[in-house]
Enzyme design. Structure first.
Site: not given
Length: 237
Positions: A136-137, A140
């Site tokens: 997820h990160e 980003h």
């Protein structure tokens, strides 16, 4: 009431009894657990119990997180793919800027363009949860390098990268929703999970007025951002 009696009930004179009993010994921990199971501990008491547990287990939690992080960086297909994709854009994520720390607020992790990725070691349930959080990160981080995300001032940018991160990381796949979060729907489950998590994330940003505002922003960018699976050819997990 004597001081010792007040302490044993997790309260102090003039304060409401939360049901939490301070103490790190095994007997006190079991008393707190049974108090939770019996419904005698308030939400405030449960939070006190969690904070004390996290502090007590901080070293072990961070060590386990770091060991699993290093394993995933070497052997996880999605983590290795995202690492390579970020490297192609001039970035570099590795064990020295993916930090395992104890967090005081209830979140899994975060990304900062200047520092890297934070993993909340005390919130990681298992290696699969860590893998989802890292992926997820990393989405980003990829978006920051490729699309020049304005994290501070543009809610549409924030909504778009949250949609992509929740969709591509694997955290919204059916098995994860079904077994971990108790979401029992079979149809449109992935989309509903992505939308729900994106709205929650946008809602937490300073520039967002309320939940209706967050939902409006997510809806405005939904179609284009949900369809955008870069750097994958399609939704991987």
């Amino acid at each position: 009431m004597s001081t010792s009696e007040s302490s044993n009930n997790g309260s102090q004179p003039g304060n409401q009894d939360t049901g939490y009993i301070p103490g790190d010994d095994t007997w006190t921990q079991w008393r707190n657990i049974f108090s939770i199971l019996a419904g005698r501990m308030t939400d405030e008491g449960k939070e006190q119990f969690r904070v004390a547990r996290d502090i007590r287990n901080e070293v072990a939690d961070c060590k386990r997180c770091e060991d699993q992080r290093d394993y995933l960086l070497q052997f996880s297909p999605i983590i290795r793919f995202m690492s390579d994709s970020i490297r192609q854009l001039g970035g570099d994520l590795h064990s020295h800027n993916i930090y395992c720390r104890r967090c005081t607020n209830r979140k899994a992790g975060g990304f900062d363009p200047d520092y890297g990725i934070l993993i909340c070691a005390n919130e990681m349930k298992d290696q699969g949860h860590l893998e989802d959080t890292m992926a997820h990160e990393m989405v980003h981080a990829y978006d920051h390098l490729r699309f020049k995300v304005d994290w501070m001032n543009n809610l549409r940018h924030a909504a778009c990268t949250e949609i992509r991160a929740s969709s591509l990381s694997g955290e919204c796949r059916w098995a994860r929703e079904f077994f971990r979060r108790g979401q029992w729907k079979f149809t449109q489950q992935h989309q509903e999970c992505v939308r729900r998590r994106a709205i929650l994330s946008v809602r937490a940003r300073p520039g967002c007025k309320d939940e209706a505002h967050a939902e409006k922003v997510v809806n405005e960018v939904w179609d284009s951002c949900f369809r955008d699976t870069r750097p994958f050819d399609e939704i991987y997990r």
